[in-house]
Design an enzyme around this catalytic site. Structure first.
Site, PDB file in Angstrom:
ATOM      1  N   ASN A  52       0.848  -1.207   0.000  1.00  7.19           N
ATOM      2  CA  ASN A  52       0.000   0.000   0.000  1.00  7.19           C
ATOM      3  C   ASN A  52       0.883   1.257   0.000  1.00  7.19           C
ATOM      4  O   ASN A  52       0.611   2.216  -0.728  1.00  7.19           O
ATOM      5  CB  ASN A  52      -0.910   0.027   1.229  1.00  7.19           C
ATOM      6  CG  ASN A  52      -1.892  -1.133   1.250  1.00  7.19           C
ATOM      7  OD1 ASN A  52      -2.141  -1.769   0.226  1.00  7.19           O
ATOM      8  ND2 ASN A  52      -2.451  -1.425   2.417  1.00  7.19           N
TER       9      ASN A  52
ATOM     10  N   ASN B 109       0.296   5.790  15.037  1.00 10.23           N
ATOM     11  CA  ASN B 109      -0.977   6.374  15.459  1.00 10.23           C
ATOM     12  C   ASN B 109      -0.959   6.608  16.976  1.00 10.23           C
ATOM     13  O   ASN B 109       0.018   6.273  17.660  1.00 10.23           O
ATOM     14  CB  ASN B 109      -2.173   5.530  14.986  1.00 10.23           C
ATOM     15  CG  ASN B 109      -2.234   4.160  15.652  1.00 10.23           C
ATOM     16  OD1 ASN B 109      -1.774   3.991  16.784  1.00 10.23           O
ATOM     17  ND2 ASN B 109      -2.803   3.192  14.970  1.00 10.23           N
TER      18      ASN B 109
ATOM     19  N   ALA C 207      -9.644  10.795  12.499  1.00 11.30           N
ATOM     20  CA  ALA C 207     -10.486  11.868  11.946  1.00 11.30           C
ATOM     21  C   ALA C 207     -10.094  13.248  12.470  1.00 11.30           C
ATOM     22  O   ALA C 207     -10.511  14.272  11.918  1.00 11.30           O
ATOM     23  CB  ALA C 207     -11.939  11.576  12.272  1.00 11.30           C
TER      24      ALA C 207
ATOM     25  N   ASP D  19     -14.523   3.311   4.668  1.00 14.01           N
ATOM     26  CA  ASP D  19     -13.589   2.223   4.979  1.00 14.01           C
ATOM     27  C   ASP D  19     -12.230   2.845   5.315  1.00 14.01           C
ATOM     28  O   ASP D  19     -11.614   3.462   4.454  1.00 14.01           O
ATOM     29  CB  ASP D  19     -13.487   1.298   3.750  1.00 14.01           C
ATOM     30  CG  ASP D  19     -12.579   0.100   3.988  1.00 14.01           C
ATOM     31  OD1 ASP D  19     -11.980   0.004   5.079  1.00 14.01           O
ATOM     32  OD2 ASP D  19     -12.465  -0.737   3.070  1.00 14.01           O
TER      33      ASP D  19
ATOM     34  N   ASP E 175      -1.657   3.866   5.625  1.00 13.26           N
ATOM     35  CA  ASP E 175      -0.578   3.509   4.690  1.00 13.26           C
ATOM     36  C   ASP E 175      -0.495   4.548   3.572  1.00 13.26           C
ATOM     37  O   ASP E 175       0.602   4.917   3.131  1.00 13.26           O
ATOM     38  CB  ASP E 175      -0.842   2.128   4.070  1.00 13.26           C
ATOM     39  CG  ASP E 175      -1.057   1.051   5.119  1.00 13.26           C
ATOM     40  OD1 ASP E 175      -0.588   1.218   6.262  1.00 13.26           O
ATOM     41  OD2 ASP E 175      -1.705   0.036   4.794  1.00 13.26           O
TER      42      ASP E 175
ATOM     43  N   GLY F 207     -11.396  -0.752  -0.153  1.00 15.74           N
ATOM     44  CA  GLY F 207     -10.245  -1.408  -0.768  1.00 15.74           C
ATOM     45  C   GLY F 207      -8.945  -0.854  -0.241  1.00 15.74           C
ATOM     46  O   GLY F 207      -8.931   0.036   0.617  1.00 15.74           O
TER      47      GLY F 207
HETATM   48  O1  RIB Z   1      -3.116  -1.318   6.667  1.00 20.99           O
HETATM   49  C1  RIB Z   1      -3.929  -2.140   5.884  1.00 20.99           C
HETATM   50  C2  RIB Z   1      -3.194  -3.384   5.486  1.00 20.99           C
HETATM   51  O2  RIB Z   1      -2.907  -4.136   6.646  1.00 20.99           O
HETATM   52  C3  RIB Z   1      -3.965  -4.294   4.583  1.00 20.99           C
HETATM   53  O3  RIB Z   1      -3.749  -4.052   3.228  1.00 20.99           O
HETATM   54  C4  RIB Z   1      -3.554  -5.683   5.054  1.00 20.99           C
HETATM   55  O4  RIB Z   1      -2.941  -6.460   4.061  1.00 20.99           O
HETATM   56  C5  RIB Z   1      -2.673  -5.472   6.266  1.00 20.99           C
HETATM   57  O5  RIB Z   1      -1.338  -5.583   5.979  1.00 20.99           O
END
Ligand code: RIB
Length: 291
Positions: A41, A178, A207, A232, A238, A273
């Site tokens: 990510n 965090n 938030a 979501d 990330d 996603g």
């Molecule tokens: O931070 C979200 C991620 O944490 C997801 O994509 C999952 O794979 C985990 O690594």
């Protein structure tokens, strides 16, 4: 240039009315699959922010699709090794408020060797950035090697593990974590963030926004978040970190880098996603963040 030692996962998303309680069996409203892993990510986010990113990672023979997808998203993949262990995966439950709960299987992410990491980092140049999170093996070796070679180290302390971060704390230049992780770090080290041997610390506050602790300027500055309706929150942190690192790599100052990263993270929580839906710079530019 950013060298990202990071996890690569197949993400399985289960949309649920609420997160499962102990002993509860719950039917999913929807199911989806995609590319994820905190590492992947962040690589995708940094690439979408315009940085050159070389991912250092591993997948099993069942994960070559992930490698191809990273390449398609603009991430350099020659240092992703195909190993004889299944690709990592994550089962992600998302509730009606966009909160999540994640079960991780590390798989190939946990067999990255010093030899694989070393082969990648010998191609790095002084001034490049090594980015890491806590979902792969080899973090101590990577941090020590990177510092020896004159790289800057950025670490996202997730999933939080006091021992993992303590082992590399002296090598970290920029730390992203965090509020819960920051409390855990304070409790474990017995030190305030402002007393740690880390140049810059960015604490994300969901938030509310984030806080930048500069241990060179001896300052602490709060930045409010851009308001959005979350669907979501998975991968938003990330996305924030990937954008932040890319912006710093481009020479932006911390305040501007945090602003860009906050916009990217805000847009990300409006989407279901992970790596596949991380916004690019154009989407951020086109979005009206004033409403
Ligand atoms: O931070 C979200 C991620 O944490 C997801 O994509 C999952 O794979 C985990 O690594």
């Amino acid at each position: 240039m950013i060298w990202n030692l990071g996890s690569i996962n197949a993400d399985n998303f289960y949309q649920l009315p609420h997160l499962p309680a102990p002993g509860e069996t719950l039917a999913a409203i929807e199911f989806d699959q995609g590319l994820g892993g905190k590492g992947a990510n962040m690589s995708v986010a940094a690439a979408r922010a315009g940085a050159r990113v070389i991912h250092i990672g591993a997948v099993g023979s069942d994960g070559t699709w992930a490698l191809e997808r990273l390449l398609e998203y603009g991430v350099d993949t020659p240092h992703i090794t195909v190993v004889d262990v299944p690709t990592g995966h994550a089962n992600i439950c998302v509730d009606a408020n966009g909160e999540n709960s994640i079960v991780l299987f590390g798989g190939a992410n946990q067999v990255l060797s010093e030899q694989m990491i070393g082969a990648a980092l010998t191609e790095a140049s002084p001034g490049d950035i090594l980015l890491m999170q806590n979902e792969t093996s080899g973090q101590v070796y990577a941090a020590e090697t990177a510092k020896t070679l004159g790289l800057h180290v950025t670490y996202a302390a997730a999933p939080f593990d006091a021992r993992a971060i303590s082992a590399i704390l002296d090598q970290i230049d920029v730390l992203v974590l965090n509020a819960v992780e920051a409390d855990q770090l304070r409790a474990d080290t017995g030190h305030a963030l402002s007393d740690l041997p880390v140049r810059d610390i960015v604490v994300t506050l969901g938030a509310e926004g984030c806080k930048w602790v500069s241990n060179t300027a001896k300052s602490e500055i709060f930045y409010p978040a851009y308001p959005v309706d979350p669907v979501d929150t998975t991968g938003a942190g990330d996305t924030f970190t990937g954008y932040l690192v890319a912006a710093l790599d481009r020479g932006m100052n911390m305040a501007d880098a945090i602003d860009l990263a906050s916009k990217a993270g805000a847009l990300m929580v409006t989407r279901h996603g992970t790596a596949d839906v991380i916004p690019d710079l154009k989407e951020i530019e086109d979005h009206d963040f004033s409403t």
